[in-house]
Motif scaffolding. Structure first.
Motif, PDB file in Angstrom:
ATOM      1  N   TYR A   1      50.916 -97.458 -16.698  1.00  0.00           N
ATOM      2  CA  TYR A   1      51.528 -98.505 -15.995  1.00  0.00           C
ATOM      3  C   TYR A   1      53.038 -98.454 -15.594  1.00  0.00           C
ATOM      4  N   LEU A   2      53.326 -98.704 -14.033  1.00  0.00           N
ATOM      5  CA  LEU A   2      54.853 -98.697 -14.011  1.00  0.00           C
ATOM      6  C   LEU A   2      54.896 -99.539 -12.619  1.00  0.00           C
ATOM      7  N   THR A   3      56.083 -99.886 -11.751  1.00  0.00           N
ATOM      8  CA  THR A   3      56.162-100.437 -10.533  1.00  0.00           C
ATOM      9  C   THR A   3      57.136-100.362  -9.642  1.00  0.00           C
ATOM     10  N   GLU A   4      57.407 -99.932  -8.699  1.00  0.00           N
ATOM     11  CA  GLU A   4      58.490 -99.874  -8.051  1.00  0.00           C
ATOM     12  C   GLU A   4      59.831-100.637  -7.538  1.00  0.00           C
ATOM     13  N   ASN A   5      58.716-102.198  -8.671  1.00  0.00           N
ATOM     14  CA  ASN A   5      60.120-103.431  -7.948  1.00  0.00           C
ATOM     15  C   ASN A   5      60.705-103.516  -9.627  1.00  0.00           C
TER      16      ASN A   5
END
Length: 217
Positions: free
Chosen positions: A33-37
């Motif tokens: 799991y990753l995020t752009e934020n």
């Protein structure tokens, strides 16, 4: 979309994304799991109340040729159905029976996708979910409720192909101070719950088109 930059917030200094690993009880099941934020990644790195500093790892994902399921482009009910496959919003027999029907009616088959993109089910989400499955929330305010939660958008790397296109940036890892970012994480949740409760208690919540009635259509 091409190449995008994503961040992974974690207590771990060493991270090796590996196909087939991960916890099936997470939002979209097994995956990385990753995020752009970046700010959210920092908060997620120290969301466990243990006083330990965390880490943010920076990755590049080449999305060329990847099949990406974006739940922001789908009904919010489809997103809830996906979460119900992996996470329990209630412990009752009634919920287990209704959740199964809900998944059958609104769920999407995610097996053919390389990446799943959608909101992250944080602590405030579970407040919504529990009230929703108790028939205390009208579908008319559901999307607005979720927007108040500040849930953040996450990417879940699912397929072997997607893992092969994900690479950590050599100098893209940095430490996250617990004392700075854990309070921010907690404050985000407190603020979200307060705003959500205000909306749930308002006249905008008609409580007529609810969880169980959706299954009767």
């Amino acid at each position: 979309m091409g190449e995008i930059t994503l961040f992974h917030g974690t207590p771990d200094k060493v991270v090796v994304p590996t196909y087939g690993m991960g916890n099936d009880k997470h939002d979209y099941g097994k995956g990385f799991y990753l995020t752009e934020n970046l700010e959210l990644a920092k908060e997620w790195a120290v969301c466990i109340p243990n006083d330990n500093n965390g880490w943010v790892h920076t990755f590049k994902l080449d999305t060329t040729g990847l099949r990406i399921l974006d739940f922001q482009e789908k009904s919010v009910l489809s997103w809830l159905a996906e979460l119900m496959k992996h996470r329990n919003a209630a412990d009752s027999k009634r919920y287990r029976m209704l959740a199964k029907k809900f998944i059958e009616k609104y769920g999407i088959n995610t097996n053919g996708y390389d990446v799943i993109k959608g909101w992250r089910a944080n602590a405030s989400y579970f407040y919504i979910a529990k009230e929703f499955v108790r028939d205390n929330i009208d579908i008319a305010i559901l999307e607005e409720l979720l927007s108040l939660g500040g849930l953040g958008i996450q990417y879940c790397i699912k397929s072997e192909l997607a893992y092969s296109k994900l690479h950590e940036e050599k100098n893209g890892m940095f430490s996250v101070n617990y004392d700075e970012f854990n309070p921010k994480y907690n404050q985000r949740d407190v603020t979200a719950r307060r705003k959500m409760k205000e909306l749930v208690d308002s006249d905008a919540n008609k409580v007529t088109n609810v969880f169980s009635t959706l299954l009767e259509r």
